[in-house]
Structure formats: structure tokens, C-alpha cells
Design a protein around this motif. Structure first.
Motif, short mmCIF file in Angstrom:
data_model
loop_
_atom_site.label_atom_id
_atom_site.label_comp_id
_atom_site.label_asym_id
_atom_site.label_seq_id
_atom_site.Cartn_x
_atom_site.Cartn_y
_atom_site.Cartn_z
N GLN A 1 -3.75 21.33 -7.37
CA GLN A 1 -4.91 22.22 -7.27
C GLN A 1 -4.63 23.59 -8.26
O GLN A 1 -5.77 23.91 -9.23
CB GLN A 1 -5.20 22.45 -5.84
N ASP A 2 -3.34 24.01 -8.09
CA ASP A 2 -2.98 25.14 -8.95
C ASP A 2 -3.06 24.69 -10.41
O ASP A 2 -3.56 25.83 -11.15
CB ASP A 2 -1.62 25.70 -8.67
N CYS A 3 -2.72 23.85 -10.90
CA CYS A 3 -2.66 23.31 -12.23
C CYS A 3 -4.26 23.08 -12.59
O CYS A 3 -4.30 23.66 -13.79
CB CYS A 3 -1.76 21.97 -12.51
N ILE A 4 -4.81 22.46 -11.89
CA ILE A 4 -6.47 22.47 -12.24
C ILE A 4 -7.05 23.70 -12.57
O ILE A 4 -7.78 24.08 -13.37
CB ILE A 4 -7.15 21.62 -11.16
N ARG B 1 0.68 -1.03 0.04
CA ARG B 1 0.16 0.13 -0.02
C ARG B 1 1.04 1.30 -0.07
O ARG B 1 0.39 2.13 -0.70
CB ARG B 1 -0.89 -0.02 1.31
N ARG B 2 2.05 1.19 0.64
CA ARG B 2 3.07 2.31 0.91
C ARG B 2 3.60 2.57 -0.42
O ARG B 2 3.81 3.72 -0.83
CB ARG B 2 3.68 2.30 1.99
N GLU B 3 4.00 1.58 -1.08
CA GLU B 3 4.73 1.52 -2.55
C GLU B 3 3.41 2.10 -3.65
O GLU B 3 3.94 3.28 -4.33
CB GLU B 3 4.96 0.34 -3.00
N LEU B 4 2.42 1.52 -3.50
CA LEU B 4 1.39 2.08 -4.44
C LEU B 4 0.63 3.51 -4.21
O LEU B 4 0.45 4.20 -5.28
CB LEU B 4 0.12 0.89 -4.72
N TYR B 5 0.39 3.83 -3.08
CA TYR B 5 -0.28 4.95 -2.73
C TYR B 5 0.55 5.59 -1.72
O TYR B 5 0.43 5.38 -0.37
CB TYR B 5 -1.42 4.61 -2.08
N PRO B 6 1.78 6.39 -1.85
CA PRO B 6 2.53 7.08 -0.99
C PRO B 6 1.92 8.03 -0.14
O PRO B 6 0.90 8.60 -0.72
CB PRO B 6 3.60 7.61 -1.74
N PRO B 7 2.20 8.33 1.05
CA PRO B 7 1.38 9.31 1.74
C PRO B 7 1.50 10.70 0.94
O PRO B 7 2.19 11.21 0.55
CB PRO B 7 2.42 9.40 3.15
N SER C 1 2.69 19.99 -0.43
CA SER C 1 2.75 20.77 -1.59
C SER C 1 2.46 20.09 -2.92
O SER C 1 2.01 20.80 -3.86
CB SER C 1 4.59 20.83 -1.43
N HIS C 2 2.68 18.98 -2.99
CA HIS C 2 2.15 18.37 -4.38
C HIS C 2 0.78 18.42 -4.49
O HIS C 2 0.25 18.72 -5.74
CB HIS C 2 2.51 16.70 -4.16
N ARG C 3 -0.05 18.48 -3.51
CA ARG C 3 -1.87 18.51 -3.45
C ARG C 3 -1.77 20.13 -4.05
O ARG C 3 -2.57 20.33 -4.66
CB ARG C 3 -2.24 18.46 -2.28
N GLU C 4 -1.00 21.01 -3.48
CA GLU C 4 -1.22 22.46 -3.92
C GLU C 4 -0.92 22.51 -5.21
O GLU C 4 -1.60 23.21 -5.78
CB GLU C 4 -0.55 23.12 -2.87
#
Length: 84
Positions: A55-58, A39-45, A49-52
């Protein structure tokens, strides 16, 4: 006489293999470690900053699309007013 012994041995093998695999793979510690690692390999925490950045790109893409639609609408409006 020897035929039935072979059949019993084959049947024991046929039954013991799936039961053994079920027993091995159904151990809670093995399962928990494996699932947690996978799960940690497929869905890292999630990184804030990545989320922001996403959202900026969107937002930028939405603004660009809105501008293009407004431009098209203005062009159509101008064409309609010229033909009247």
C-alpha cells in the motif's frame, strides 16, 4: 473365436482405467490434502506488514504520478500564458 475375447479384454481395460483414475483421484482425503497443500504454496497467508508495504508503494507511485502531471500542467500553463 479368440477375437471377441481380446475385444472384451480391451474394452474392459478402456473402461476400467478412467473409472479407476476417477475413483483414486476423487477420494476426499487425498483431494483435500492435495488442494490445501497446493493452495498454501500458491497463495500463502497474507502478511500484514507485506500488505502495508505494498500500500505504501502504491501511494508513493500515485504521488509521483500526480507530481509529474502537475508539473506538465504548470509547464503547459506557463507556455500558454507566454504566448498570449
Amino acid at each position: 473365436m479368440g477375437g471377441w475375447v481380446l475385444e472384451v479384454a480391451k474394452m474392459a481395460l478402456y473402461l476400467s482405467f478412467p473409472v479407476g483414475m476417477f475413483h483414486y483421484f476423487n477420494q476426499p482425503e487425498y483431494f483435500e490434502n492435495w488442494v490445501t497443500k497446493t493452495r498454501r504454496e500458491l497463495y500463502p497467508p497474507e502478511n500484514v506488514s507485506h500488505r502495508e508495504e505494498i500500500q505504501d508503494c502504491i501511494r508513493k507511485l500515485e504521488l509521483k504520478r500526480e507530481r509529474e502531471l502537475l508539473k506538465i500542467l504548470e509547464e503547459n500553463e506557463n507556455k500558454a500564458s507566454i504566448t498570449k
